[in-house]
Design an enzyme around this catalytic site. Sequence first.
Site, PDB file in Angstrom:
ATOM      1  N   ARG I  91      -1.632 -10.135   2.575  1.00 38.49           N
ATOM      2  CA  ARG I  91      -1.602 -10.127   4.038  1.00 38.49           C
ATOM      3  C   ARG I  91      -1.663  -8.695   4.592  1.00 38.49           C
ATOM      4  NH1 ARG I  91      -2.292 -14.358   2.185  1.00 38.49           N
ATOM      5  NH2 ARG I  91      -1.605 -16.404   2.924  1.00 38.49           N
ATOM      6  N   GLU I  94      -5.173  -7.556   4.280  1.00 35.75           N
ATOM      7  CA  GLU I  94      -5.956  -8.187   5.349  1.00 35.75           C
ATOM      8  C   GLU I  94      -5.770  -7.443   6.672  1.00 35.75           C
ATOM      9  OE1 GLU I  94      -6.198 -12.662   5.387  1.00 35.75           O
ATOM     10  OE2 GLU I  94      -5.224 -12.386   7.328  1.00 35.75           O
ATOM     11  N   SER I 117      -0.836  10.874   7.619  1.00 35.39           N
ATOM     12  CA  SER I 117      -0.592  11.191   6.213  1.00 35.39           C
ATOM     13  C   SER I 117       0.096  10.020   5.506  1.00 35.39           C
ATOM     14  CB  SER I 117       0.300  12.425   6.093  1.00 35.39           C
ATOM     15  OG  SER I 117       0.564  12.694   4.733  1.00 35.39           O
TER      16      SER I 117
END
Lengths: 150, 150, 150, 150, 150, 150, 150, 150, 150, 150
Positions: I91, I94, I117
């Site tokens: 997830r 995604e 960063s």
Amino acid sequence: MPDMLTKEDVTAHIIAAKKSAGMTWEGIADSIGMSPVWTHSAAMGMNAMPMDKAEALASLLNLPNGAAEVLAESPTKVWTQSVPTDPCIYRFYEIVGVYGPTLKALIQEKFGDGIMSAIDFDMTVERVENPKGDRVEVKMSGKYLGYNSW
Amino acid sequence: MPDMLTKEDVTAHIIAAKKSAGMTWEGIADSIGMSPVWTHSAAMGMNAMPMDKAEALASLLNLPNGAAEVLAESPTKVWTQSVPTDPCIYRFYEIVGVYGPTLKALIQEKFGDGIMSAIDFDMTVERVENPKGDRVEVKMSGKYLGYNSW
Amino acid sequence: MPDMLTKEDVTAHIIAAKKSAGMTWEGIADSIGMSPVWTHSAAMGMNAMPMDKAEALASLLNLPNGAAEVLAESPTKVWTQSVPTDPCIYRFYEIVGVYGPTLKALIQEKFGDGIMSAIDFDMTVERVENPKGDRVEVKMSGKYLGYNSW
Amino acid sequence: MPDMLTKEDVTAHIIAAKKSAGMTWEGIADSIGMSPVWTHSAAMGMNAMPMDKAEALASLLNLPNGAAEVLAESPTKVWTQSVPTDPCIYRFYEIVGVYGPTLKALIQEKFGDGIMSAIDFDMTVERVENPKGDRVEVKMSGKYLGYNSW
Amino acid sequence: MPDMLTKEDVTAHIIAAKKSAGMTWEGIADSIGMSPVWTHSAAMGMNAMPMDKAEALASLLNLPNGAAEVLAESPTKVWTQSVPTDPCIYRFYEIVGVYGPTLKALIQEKFGDGIMSAIDFDMTVERVENPKGDRVEVKMSGKYLGYNSW
Amino acid sequence: MPDMLTKEDVTAHIIAAKKSAGMTWEGIADSIGMSPVWTHSAAMGMNAMPMDKAEALASLLNLPNGAAEVLAESPTKVWTQSVPTDPCIYRFYEIVGVYGPTLKALIQEKFGDGIMSAIDFDMTVERVENPKGDRVEVKMSGKYLGYNSW
Amino acid sequence: MPDMLTKEDVTAHIIAAKKSAGMTWEGIADSIGMSPVWTHSAAMGMNAMPMDKAEALASLLNLPNGAAEVLAESPTKVWTQSVPTDPCIYRFYEIVGVYGPTLKALIQEKFGDGIMSAIDFDMTVERVENPKGDRVEVKMSGKYLGYNSW
Amino acid sequence: MPDMLTKEDVTAHIIAAKKSAGMTWEGIADSIGMSPVWTHSAAMGMNAMPMDKAEALASLLNLPNGAAEVLAESPTKVWTQSVPTDPCIYRFYEIVGVYGPTLKALIQEKFGDGIMSAIDFDMTVERVENPKGDRVEVKMSGKYLGYNSW
Amino acid sequence: MPDMLTKEDVTAHIIAAKKSAGMTWEGIADSIGMSPVWTHSAAMGMNAMPMDKAEALASLLNLPNGAAEVLAESPTKVWTQSVPTDPCIYRFYEIVGVYGPTLKALIQEKFGDGIMSAIDFDMTVERVENPKGDRVEVKMSGKYLGYNSW
Amino acid sequence: MPDMLTKEDVTAHIIAAKKSAGMTWEGIADSIGMSPVWTHSAAMGMNAMPMDKAEALASLLNLPNGAAEVLAESPTKVWTQSVPTDPCIYRFYEIVGVYGPTLKALIQEKFGDGIMSAIDFDMTVERVENPKGDRVEVKMSGKYLGYNSW
């Protein structure tokens, strides 16, 4: 090159006609007397339509000349993402990844050494009401095919 | 390294015990009061068992000390073949490839912009008699989840 | 982990026994009354043997206890090279790459929209004499499966 | 860039002409005195045609000027899906995955250390009637090539 | 599992024996009357040795019992890096990438529609003195194989 | 975007001009006093031509204005298939896969720790008559480059 | 299999000895009179050591018998991650991705059509003080190699 | 779609203008008071230009309206070959593969647990004369960034 | 090979000790005065611990001799799944796929041409109560790094 | 093909209108009463807009007819780089690689066996002042979803 209507062209015409007619896939499927899953899939160029259904669809959506013939041709089924990215499709891929060995074990326990056909196959998608949130119900049915010994 | 029972070890014990006891996955699932799909999946280390179910399974199959705790741990779900090769599993992958866009279109037509959950999810596998050859019927049910706007 | 005979173990026993007995795959296949292609494939763990054939093979090659049961189990068919490197196997992969669309077009011309089954399937390999150099003849036969409309 | 007819152009012309003439691949192959597998493959740009056959095809289908020369050129054989997705083609890929080591073992048992040529090669596809469902029969024949020692 | 000598085992024995004997590949090849390229390749398990050469090598390097039989077996040729990383090997891969279409064009110009066999094939590697720096000269020779029309 | 002649454009012009002039690569190479391998490769945009050779080629084939300058530019050498599919090119890839470690071992035995350059490099392709079938002979020559220690 | 010291074994011995001796790579490099980059690389099995340096290292770190010979062997340079994941290494990969075409353009502008050798090559890594934060300075030097025309 | 100048368009204009003006990257960089590496990279669309430098470049090369604004936009840095094929770029990839772990080890020895920034970064490419052949010298400088503990 | 404790060994010891002590990651983190995210990550071998924290952890969990030194070493951060399969981790992958360009656009709108960063970075994971179902809240904070012009 | 406005077209119109109006994403988001992350994402075609928000955006930016309807359609979320190359996006990918198992462990410790939803999800990006350099702060919030047992 000769000018020929392709499956992609016909799909684009169907989508445009569906949009301007304000129809649903369910409504289109009903109109031609087929199921929504199969109708959408054939409209996307992933299944071939029997000629009478192709003509019914062409007539319903006023598709250009030659569209019915194209809908009736056997498609070459191509997908380019071996792992789909769209979340709605990925979840089904994930189910195959997580439950694939389970599906295999239970098919073999119930039937013997074989598989579920993805060709002699049908599928439905339904909305099932549920107080904790409605549920998507997908039902797949495929003929059992047993391995040969020879 | 410290000597700890892993999920793989427990799976191997379950398979060996099931074989020597001559049990089926359906029989094991019945004995612990759960479904065959979920029971097999948890036995394969692809789902976590509630502690009471883990203990019931450990007792039923006479698993070694510590096995119930391991069955109750959250697994890391890993599959190494992004495209499965076993024909029985591949057919499901193929269905996702061919019908993925159709599943998406119909879920959105029936529910709106969202997906079927693969987490709040259950599944059954049944054998359905058919004079032209018995059929495998797979039923998936997942909660509909709608996308957020914020 | 419990000590269980795997398909890999049984394959190794078969290869060792075949070598020390100086038998051929054709000879082994004849002894158990099956074809060489299917017999080799099952011995490699890529097909399941009916129990009587598994016992015949175990007896012929004096395989260890439990080997017949293992030969009768449904295998998980795995190959790890999506493009095979061995030249003898690669040439078949190349044939699928070059002639795949042709096989599809001719199957559809002769049968309609469908495929050749790789499950209800059998195959032979023969040596055919030829003055310009003997030829390998591979014959595949699979049941035609037509796509569903629903 | 200069305007030249490509193999893709000629393939598109052949498909359009075949469709408007209502011919089959078998009929086209017969007309030029070649086999259907080879004829389709050459029409797809996956084999080079001898000049006389190229001219026969160009004349039969009334292809544009220069088409025969293009059909006679050596093609660069390219396929972009290392694992094909179309189910009809995938099944052949699957057969190579499952039976590749078996094909190799039996070729070596019958011939020695070598391979079946995919160049000095021919193939047929036939429909074989069968009361349990007609079968696709694919016959491949390739010259045996033995490895060199030097 | 039964205890069998593998191609990997024999390769390890050859390397160890070569090192302790202080021999070169050229020296070993001379001793068995074969070329260095082929001898090294067979020693690495990438080619099968005729039985007399296998026995000569086994005797020369005092290999363990059964080694000659293993050297005579047909190998399964596997490489796991589809793009090799070692710079010395990568440069040859690069040559195929840069000059592959050129090799194809010139073979077809000189012979017709066909390929150079990699089976009926031999190769040498030589050091050629050069005042600007000595050069590696690799000579490959493979039988021309013309495509079939049928 | 500004209208500029690209390497791809020039290649297309060369192919068209060669075809209409009925020339061979060998003939073109002779005309500009270079080898066929290098000439074809530069014509394909895989090598840069010295300006005088570029002008000779442009003049020989009557290429459009600016073509010589483009032929003289350093190309970016790109190939998109990490494993080539065309059988004629694949066989060379296969040779690198099978014989790569052998090439490395023999180069190091003859020269020390280093490689054959693919930059200070030349190659020829010849047809060698042979009663058992003519042979393709490819000769590669590259400067030996030894690794640095520092 | 025969018991032989591998490059991996020697690397493990070096790391263990370095740790127990509390040495740095710079210190080890100084002791054998070579640079830190080259010394670390050879210790990791990615470069071959001249025999005297190998013996100096073996003596400095009290490596087991045979280690010097192994350090002097030509390594096969293998990396398994085509895109490195470690952030410190990935940043260099990123620099090649972002600035690769720039490096190429400037090398060609300054030298002509050619490359920087990665074989006749050396490199240093330095810490450069800077009030805004110290900087890593990497200096690479490789011989220019011009492409051949032939 | 609206007609907008893209980074690709501006790059094409720069290349065309540079060619017709007969300038070098070094000359262009000097004219706008920046380094050649950064200037080329920004011209290729791999870095954003401060507005004054973008205007200087647009004015120097007489770029079309809007080009300066486009040069000043933050680019999305994309490369499509995870392993570059061009030999000049590949050699740098190879250096990262061979020496990546060495760069990491020495940075950590000199600085602690951290990396060299690829963002606060600069680079030069120089030609260094050398009697054995001139050398390419690449100097990279990036700020050391230490990992956080929290 | 010399017997050395690796990061993997220490991780296994930590997991075993945590389990037998019935501690949570939050509890362990509190005990050593660090955050749970960083503590878990360092325990998994994905971050280096300052020596005092490493010793505190070793003492808290009674880790074997040498464990603290190993915890303090800079890890090589490796993950083998370029696309993670575990649903909980996927997830986040995604989210990067869907929102990556958005994160980039907003960072650039708020800061200029640069990045967040991942080295000077910290993160928290919290449970936030919510009547519609509790929520996972992940907060990432990384130093802005602006690109250099030079 | 019918002429239809696509999501890509609308995105291009939005970017052009935003540029000519000199607006920011934050300003656009404010104008339609939504967050910047969601607004940008929907503008990029990665989220569907409720009809009223779509109309507000179309009116604000004077988008062409039909744009609002297109913005309201469910997108197919596609990304083509499984590992992103742009440094600003890659750093988030790296965070998932390094901290993925940590995110999973802490979610499970705080909630049980489940995941953070990426569908019932929202996110913010903020600039946080800091004397050592301002920081990017990303806050993700997703509903916890627990796995089912059945």
